[in-house]
Enzyme design. Structure first.
Site, PDB file in Angstrom:
ATOM      1  N   GLU A  29       0.836  -1.399  -0.120  1.00 14.98           N
ATOM      2  CA  GLU A  29      -0.179  -0.014   0.117  1.00 14.98           C
ATOM      3  C   GLU A  29       0.836   1.253   0.046  1.00 14.98           C
ATOM      4  OE1 GLU A  29      -3.656   1.664   2.326  1.00 14.98           O
ATOM      5  OE2 GLU A  29      -3.050   0.074   3.309  1.00 14.98           O
ATOM      6  N   ASN A 176     -12.407  -1.397  -0.857  1.00 17.14           N
ATOM      7  CA  ASN A 176     -11.887  -1.849   0.408  1.00 17.14           C
ATOM      8  C   ASN A 176     -12.343  -1.552   1.620  1.00 17.14           C
ATOM      9  OD1 ASN A 176      -9.235  -2.759   1.902  1.00 17.14           O
ATOM     10  ND2 ASN A 176      -9.532  -0.581   2.515  1.00 17.14           N
ATOM     11  N   GLU A 177     -12.496  -2.569   2.330  1.00 22.00           N
ATOM     12  CA  GLU A 177     -13.115  -2.119   3.676  1.00 22.00           C
ATOM     13  C   GLU A 177     -14.257  -1.043   3.905  1.00 22.00           C
ATOM     14  OE1 GLU A 177     -10.264  -1.147   6.795  1.00 22.00           O
ATOM     15  OE2 GLU A 177      -9.321  -2.926   6.707  1.00 22.00           O
ATOM     16  N   TYR A 252      -6.595  -9.052  11.568  1.00 20.49           N
ATOM     17  CA  TYR A 252      -5.175  -8.684  12.213  1.00 20.49           C
ATOM     18  C   TYR A 252      -5.249  -9.297  13.633  1.00 20.49           C
ATOM     19  CZ  TYR A 252      -4.439  -5.373   8.491  1.00 20.49           C
ATOM     20  OH  TYR A 252      -4.106  -5.173   7.292  1.00 20.49           O
ATOM     21  N   GLU A 308      -6.098  -9.095   3.610  1.00 21.60           N
ATOM     22  CA  GLU A 308      -5.294  -8.676   4.875  1.00 21.60           C
ATOM     23  C   GLU A 308      -5.173  -9.347   5.964  1.00 21.60           C
ATOM     24  OE1 GLU A 308      -5.967  -4.349   5.761  1.00 21.60           O
ATOM     25  OE2 GLU A 308      -6.346  -3.922   3.529  1.00 21.60           O
ATOM     26  N   GLN A 357       2.440  -6.029   5.757  1.00 20.69           N
ATOM     27  CA  GLN A 357       2.580  -5.695   4.207  1.00 20.69           C
ATOM     28  C   GLN A 357       4.021  -6.215   3.937  1.00 20.69           C
ATOM     29  OE1 GLN A 357       1.464  -1.860   3.205  1.00 20.69           O
ATOM     30  NE2 GLN A 357      -0.785  -1.869   4.082  1.00 20.69           N
TER      31      GLN A 357
END
Length: 508
Positions: A29, A176-177, A252, A308, A357
């Site tokens: 990103e 995204n999201e 996450y 992610e 990432q």
């Protein structure tokens, strides 16, 4: 006192679903030093580069057989307008990266640079489009610009910018999201937007798009159900309509206090075990999403994508808080190994995953500095040790009687996790010992084939806080693991907090 033994049975002649190589995908990103200072140094840099792309970073990632790279975000994707990142670099407009550090973005790394990076890596591009602040036309024209040959306005523009032949770009993210930084939408509202955008994302020539709808945060099943309702019906048995081919979710790992709240290297035993509990819980989350998808799509046409995942700690002291640069320890590597064991067990539905990432951000593969320093993180080594699982047939690993467990605040954590796969006459076994103080002897009973040779590697250190730096680049690095072969049994010693792989040659 004798070392306890962990026994497991693997039937090497009973192959299961293929482990899609795209489970080993990556994410880059426009965030902190991932692109600028990580991948991109510019053509005038004194550091070795190819067209501005840092050579040693590319070489290190090529050793992982990196299958795909997701770009330009993340949250950045929904404020990125691709036309700002094409044409002569000196003419590209400056924008403000409001999500990550409120810094100025000069757009020197854009579409052509990203495609050049993917070509150098040998990776499939995964382009994440702008739904939050963009338009259907904008994303549709991006697809045309990248993937169409012949003659059209976008083709002519691409050729004018120096690229004659279209690229192959299979993977496209529809925002995204959307539940957060991508628009703060409700599931049903986004599902309608996903259908609308997907309608105008065309297949040009031989380039077939795999369209990925932006799905849940963790186990928010409302998103998965709304998206499945948008393409199918509950219990009807119909083949889902082809608006999109995949649904994503993000996950996450932290130590129970939430993301970016705990220290990356200064943690105690309790924090370590709570991290492993959180990492292991992705199994429950995947099962929950699969159950919803199975109800609407029993044939498994629509894929699940975890684009992610990774650990999220406090940033390195003295760095911009918006750059999310954190150190990477043996603990992070064990989280990665545990995730892959779980991913492999869901290979039938889970078709892609992207660690967050790749360089200098969150649970990265590589840390760099502007003086030419490059560090391979412990997580990098797990990816490298595991690369033989890519596109191999999964093999079930049975621990008779169940695995030994560690009690963590009333939750049972398996001490040893493992997965295996077969490709041709080669079997690859991965195993992690998550205990902080108890070693184990592993005894893998391979049935259905004859072992002709076995080679082992192990990743560990004297403590889980160990990590690599420019001064000590191999503090955590794989070394040879002694493997004893006896009557089809593979026997090796796994010390505490370690990850190992064993590669087995089967007699033809």
């Amino acid at each position: 006192m004798s070392t306890p033994t962990t026994r497991a049975v693997i039937n090497v002649d009973l192959g299961g679903p293929v482990i899609n190589r795209h489970l080993y995908g990556h994410f880059a990103e426009h965030l902190g030093r991932c692109i600028y200072g990580g991948f991109w140094v510019g053509e005038d840099s004194e550091l070795p580069n190819v067209g501005g792309i840092r050579t040693d970073v590319v070489e290190a990632l090529r050793a992982l057989n990196i299958p795909n790279l997701r770009w330009p975000g993340g949250c950045f994707a929904d404020e990125y307008h691709w036309q700002d990142g094409i044409g002569p670099r000196q003419d590209r407009p400056i924008m403000v990266n409001t999500h990550w550090g409120n810094v100025e973005e000069n757009n020197h790394f854009g579409t052509h640079e990203f495609m050049a990076l993917c070509e150098l890596l040998g990776a499939d591009p995964y382009v994440n489009g702008n739904v939050g602040s963009g338009t259907v036309r904008e994303m549709s024209e991006w697809v045309e610009y990248l993937t169409r040959d012949g003659d059209s306005p976008m083709v002519r523009q691409r050729k004018a910018n120096g690229r004659e032949k279209a690229w192959r770009v299979p993977f496209w993210g529809i925002g995204n999201e959307a539940w957060g930084c991508g628009g703060n939408m409700r599931p049903e509202a986004y599902a309608d937007e996903a259908r609308r955008f997907a309608t105008f994302l065309r297949d040009h020539g031989d380039n077939k798009l795999y369209r990925i709808a932006a799905g849940a945060n963790d186990d928010n099943l409302a998103w998965t159900e709304a998206l499945m309702k948008a393409v199918s019906c509950l219990g009807c048995g119909n083949k889902p309509r082809g608006f999109f081919q995949g649904i994503s979710f993000h996950y996450y790992t932290h130590d129970g206090d939430g993301i970016h709240r705990s220290h990356a290297t200064d943690f105690d035993d309790t924090q370590y075990y709570r991290t492993m509990i959180k990492a292991a819980d992705i199994d429950r989350v995947i099962k929950a999403h699969r159950a919803v998808m199975d109800s609407y799509d029993p044939a498994g046409v629509v894929g699940l994508v975890c684009d992610e995942w990774g650990t999220w700690w406090q940033v390195d002291e003295g760095t911009n808080p918006g750059f999310l640069q954190q150190q990477n320890t043996l603990r992070d590597a064990l989280v990665a190994g545990l995730h892959f064991d779980i991913f492999h067990s869901h290979a039938e539905r889970l078709i892609m995953a992207n660690i967050a990432q790749t360089v200098n951000v969150l649970q990265s593969m590589i840390l760099t500095d502007d003086q030419g320093g490059l560090v391979l993180t412990p997580t990098y080594h797990v990816f490298e040790m595991n690369k033989g699982h890519q596109d191999a047939a999964s093999l079930a690993v049975h621990q008779p009687g169940g695995p030994a467990t560690i009690d963590v605040d009333g939750t049972a954590l398996a001490q040893v996790t493992a997965s295996a796969s077969r490709k041709g006459d080669t079997v690859l076994i991965s195993a992690g010992n998550l205990s902080l103080d108890s070693g184990t002897m592993i005894d893998f009973d391979l049935r259905g084939g004859s072992v002709s040779a076995a080679r082992g590697r192990i990743l560990t250190a004297d403590r889980p806080q160990a990590h690599n730096t420019v001064a000590e680049p191999t503090a955590v690095a794989p070394v040879e693991l002694e493997v004893r072969v006896t009557d089809g049994h593979l026997i090796a010693d796994l010390p505490p907090h370690s990850f190992a792989t064993i590669e087995v040659d089967l007699a033809s």
